[in-house]
Design a protein around this motif. Structure first.
Motif: not given
Length: 69
Positions: A14-18
């Motif tokens: 999620i962190e990489r995608l956001t």
């Protein structure tokens, strides 16, 4: 409460995608002010990040619904 490795891995994803590190293709769409305000707040002042968070949240919810959770 401790997180297991699957939860930690999901948080990393999620962190990489956001916060993408690759160049993004710019898109334009129309959004009403209340929705813009919402995604801006959700993204901590960054509407694009807030929109990505909202999409990821909806995808996660849909996957849980399909799994019967």
């Amino acid at each position: 409460m401790t997180m297991n490795s699957a939860e930690t891995n999901q948080d990393d994803i999620i962190e990489r995608l956001t916060y993408p590190t690759e160049a993004a293709i710019r898109r334009t769409f129309t959004i009403e002010q209340p929705f813009l305000d919402y995604v801006t707040a959700l993204g901590g002042g960054n509407a694009s990040r807030g929109l990505r968070i909202a999409i990821l949240s909806a995808a996660k919810w849909q996957a849980q619904e399909r799994a019967g959770n």
